[in-house]
Motif scaffolding. Sequence first.
Motif, short mmCIF file in Angstrom:
data_model
loop_
_atom_site.label_atom_id
_atom_site.label_comp_id
_atom_site.label_asym_id
_atom_site.label_seq_id
_atom_site.Cartn_x
_atom_site.Cartn_y
_atom_site.Cartn_z
N ALA A 167 72.51 -12.79 -7.83
CA ALA A 167 72.24 -11.52 -8.51
C ALA A 167 71.60 -11.68 -9.88
N LYS A 168 70.73 -10.71 -10.22
CA LYS A 168 70.14 -10.67 -11.55
C LYS A 168 71.11 -10.13 -12.59
N LEU B 123 71.63 -17.65 -10.97
CA LEU B 123 70.24 -17.88 -10.57
C LEU B 123 69.35 -16.71 -10.99
N GLY B 124 69.90 -15.49 -10.98
CA GLY B 124 69.14 -14.32 -11.41
C GLY B 124 67.92 -14.04 -10.56
N LEU B 125 68.02 -14.23 -9.25
CA LEU B 125 66.87 -14.09 -8.36
C LEU B 125 66.77 -12.72 -7.69
N MET B 126 67.88 -12.18 -7.26
CA MET B 126 67.87 -10.95 -6.47
C MET B 126 68.10 -9.75 -7.37
N ILE C 211 69.61 -7.08 -7.97
CA ILE C 211 70.80 -6.28 -7.70
C ILE C 211 71.78 -6.44 -8.86
N LYS C 212 72.67 -5.45 -8.97
CA LYS C 212 73.79 -5.53 -9.92
C LYS C 212 75.05 -5.62 -9.08
N VAL C 213 75.92 -6.58 -9.39
CA VAL C 213 77.14 -6.78 -8.62
C VAL C 213 78.39 -6.70 -9.50
N ALA C 214 79.49 -6.34 -8.85
CA ALA C 214 80.80 -6.34 -9.50
C ALA C 214 81.65 -7.39 -8.80
N ARG C 215 82.22 -8.29 -9.57
CA ARG C 215 83.08 -9.34 -9.02
C ARG C 215 84.42 -8.73 -8.57
N ASN C 216 85.00 -9.30 -7.52
CA ASN C 216 86.33 -8.91 -7.03
C ASN C 216 86.50 -7.39 -6.89
N ALA C 217 85.46 -6.71 -6.49
CA ALA C 217 85.48 -5.25 -6.43
C ALA C 217 86.45 -4.70 -5.40
N PHE C 218 86.74 -5.49 -4.39
CA PHE C 218 87.65 -5.02 -3.34
C PHE C 218 89.10 -5.41 -3.61
N GLY C 219 89.38 -5.93 -4.80
CA GLY C 219 90.75 -6.23 -5.17
C GLY C 219 91.10 -7.70 -5.08
N ARG C 220 92.39 -7.95 -5.16
CA ARG C 220 92.91 -9.31 -5.20
C ARG C 220 93.03 -9.88 -3.80
N GLN C 221 93.50 -11.11 -3.73
CA GLN C 221 93.65 -11.82 -2.47
C GLN C 221 94.43 -11.00 -1.43
N ARG C 222 95.51 -10.37 -1.85
CA ARG C 222 96.35 -9.63 -0.90
C ARG C 222 95.66 -8.39 -0.34
N ILE D 102 77.94 -4.81 -4.18
CA ILE D 102 76.61 -4.58 -4.74
C ILE D 102 76.61 -3.15 -5.28
N GLU D 103 76.62 -3.03 -6.61
CA GLU D 103 76.69 -1.72 -7.25
C GLU D 103 75.35 -1.01 -7.30
N GLU D 104 74.27 -1.78 -7.45
CA GLU D 104 72.93 -1.19 -7.53
C GLU D 104 71.94 -2.11 -6.85
N VAL D 105 71.00 -1.50 -6.13
CA VAL D 105 69.85 -2.23 -5.63
C VAL D 105 68.62 -1.63 -6.30
#
Length: 190
Positions: A85-86, A96-99, A101-112, A138-141
Amino acid sequence: MKVGVLALQGAVAEHIRLLEAAGAEGVVIKKIEQLSDIDGIVIPGGESTTIGKLMRRYGFIDALRDFSGQGKPLFGTCAGLIVLAKEIEGQEEAHLGLMDIKVARNAFGRQRESFETDLAIKGIDEHVRAVFIRAPLIEEVRDGVEVLAVYNDEIVAARQGHLLAASFHPELTDDHRMHAYFIDMIHQTK
């Protein structure tokens, strides 16, 4: 056709297994010199900050940017998506900043909160089983990025030319169709 799997962290053997099931020769990539011998590369899941640090330490940042600059395909799964992601929410510097897109880490929550579901993916006839483990979102394309899959109205797979990204772990199933899709992308660039 030779397809590499970046072997700094993550489910390397599982990606190799599915690449081979889809008809490619899978190659474990541990050194930048190996990049010249492959046609495409998978960046597997793991912890994106750790992967980024190891990529910097072993010279993979510039080497993979050059690889991408040659039009060779890259496929990032889970943390690999973040690496491509860029823009990463709450983080100053991309890896790498290639694609575009804007992403959010761990957006779906924790391991459980990990889960599996069947996803409709553009370009694949039947639903694909998707395993989400502390998955990013992926928050934005932006221009030139095609959305391939959504889950609960959130983007979980996308493509931009020779770049492919998925929030989930296709390698943790026996379904090799995402890997076959990536191999088809490689054929299109040759």
